[in-house]
Design an enzyme around this catalytic site. Sequence first.
Site, short mmCIF file in Angstrom:
data_model
loop_
_atom_site.label_atom_id
_atom_site.label_comp_id
_atom_site.label_asym_id
_atom_site.label_seq_id
_atom_site.Cartn_x
_atom_site.Cartn_y
_atom_site.Cartn_z
N GLU A 299 0.81 -1.22 0.00
CA GLU A 299 0.00 0.00 0.00
C GLU A 299 0.85 1.28 0.00
OE1 GLU A 299 -3.95 -1.69 2.27
OE2 GLU A 299 -2.35 -0.91 3.54
C1 ACM Z 1 -2.08 -5.48 3.80
O1 ACM Z 1 -3.18 -5.93 4.17
N1 ACM Z 1 -1.99 -4.25 3.36
C2 ACM Z 1 -0.88 -6.28 3.83
#
Ligand code: ACM
Length: 655
Positions: A299
């Site tokens: 992310e």
């Molecule tokens: C995640 O759930 N961003 C690893």
Amino acid sequence: MVLQAAAPSESLMPLPAKMTLAEGRLAIGPDFGIAITGFSDDRLRAAAARLRVRIVHQTGLPLLPQFNAAPALTIACRGAGPAVPALGEDESYTLDVTAESARLSAPTVTGALRGMATFAQLVAPGPDGYAVPALHIEDSPRFAWRGLMIDAARHWMPVGVIERNLEAMAAVKLNVFHWHLSDDQGFRVESKVFPLLHQKGSDGLFYTQDQIRHIVAFARDRGIRVVPEFDIPGHTTAWLAAYPEIGSAPGPYKIERAWGIFEPVLDPTRDETYAFLGKLFAEIIPLFPDEYFHIGGDEVVDKQWKANSRIQEFGARNNLATGHDLQAYFNKRVLQLVTRNGRKMVGWDEILRPDLPTDIVVHSWRGQASLAEGASKGYRGILSYGYYLDHLRPAAVHYANDPLSGKAASLSAAESARILGGEACMWSEYVTAENVDSRIWPRTAAIAERLWSSRDVTDPASMYTRMRAVSLNLEATGIQHRAYTARNLERLSGGVRTAELAVLANAVEANRLDLLRRRRFTSRVPLNRLVDSVPPESESIRALEETARNAASSAAARAELRAMFTRWRDNDPVLRPVLQSSFLLREVAPISENLASAGAIGLAALGYIERGEKPFAGWLDAQKAALAEIEKPCAELTLAAPRPVRMLVELAASK
Ligand code: ACM
């Protein structure tokens, strides 16, 4: 009623690879003793001592050492195995139980640990006392990497929480503790080299280096590897609150209090960033002897990179056009730092890029497809997609999620062998140290079985029977998933009408989607309401659905249903004043009313069934509509009671 020892096939989780039952039972009495023959070391002796304590907790027997005249269990271990638990080590064992004695044989101490976990699950009450059934087990795991991730960054998880979860992990043969140690909301490890990391990045809630060493040793004793995760280059607000100079925007930064995906990100273009990480890794990596080091990598938001002209110029000069390219460049340089400290790199599936060497491990949170893609390109991988405990899905959903399903089902044998296993993930936005046990357990036992037992062990009914047995048994390890629920109901009720509150609590399920809609959560929002102490699936409603299946043929089943429906109907008038008088409980008052309605509908349906009378036209549709209405989420909960009631309504209308 005679208490029957459960058949081993009803008490073991994960199910062993091979099991044959024999005649008879080995009695477990106050003189039960354990002898170690062959190889022995501190780890094995400590494990045998813990097994005795575990049996004391399970049985209440006074297992004093001086009583152990003739040892009932002999542990024959052939060698130590690796000094520190290692990926792929031999975890196999053989267990033979006769009416006279039990013998556990294993090539390694870790194998013996796994066999002891099985033995503990077999101790059960029989007609004449506690006993273990006579049997022969040959067992070894299907996957080498069977993990639980705990996020200690978003909500702080003290050492005691970690210890008791490690104890429970060992009881279901999990062997990797993935410790998520830094995120936007906290940097949770003491650094002597960069002390502002824990001083400014943790609100004072961090593990000292001694505590880390303690947990690593505690896990090693139980045959569990500890894989630390320091999530970079995104998810780093807490780092930047301490050292803004390694960020991609000038700052200043503050520890993040909300949940989500945030913009702060390390600067991948400056040598100073890598000098910082190099010094930090040289300090921190040696605390964790495991061969693998997790760099996160999920992310990453490239907004700060795009807004920074110096980073953009660097990208243009070095042919790194996109945020993905910049992250790939970052990963390559981080890989050098990880390698320099003798570790192999693990990262979430976003890190998968063709220019990384194939000895990294890809951790998929986005699906079997990225796992399969990695495996086909030579990368090893582990699966967490489908094992997110914070999604509050039923155990059966996790149980059906095989690492080698979906896109991974069509891999060749050599490619499949690169899929090392998986990890349950306990992200901690919506759990605290108080209730985290009850979110992890017992569902993680079902995931542990998925990863240990053979691929064709898939029957959800058997899984639920055994998960319930293991859930009760796990409390003897010190985990508090059931105790917490009872404690929190008393806190919520103030000790008034707690039994009636439990009737309501047993009929509802935590609903994550409703939870996400209702409130704006931050680390300041207390998680102390009914939703926070009930599981995402109701054990008692599941049992009632089983009973409802027999309603047509069994008067006893109908009597049981009638008793429960009556209880639901009559619960609300008694409970209502307690609910109305508390700011914590007022929100569930409508659910209590709905439970009473469900009870009344169920009683009406039972009436038709027992009288053999056909309901009037339109009755079925009206009841179904009423049940659908009261099933709508409220206060982040779903009323589960309508499920067995609907079965009876349909049965009544089918006459
Ligand atoms: C995640 O759930 N961003 C690893």
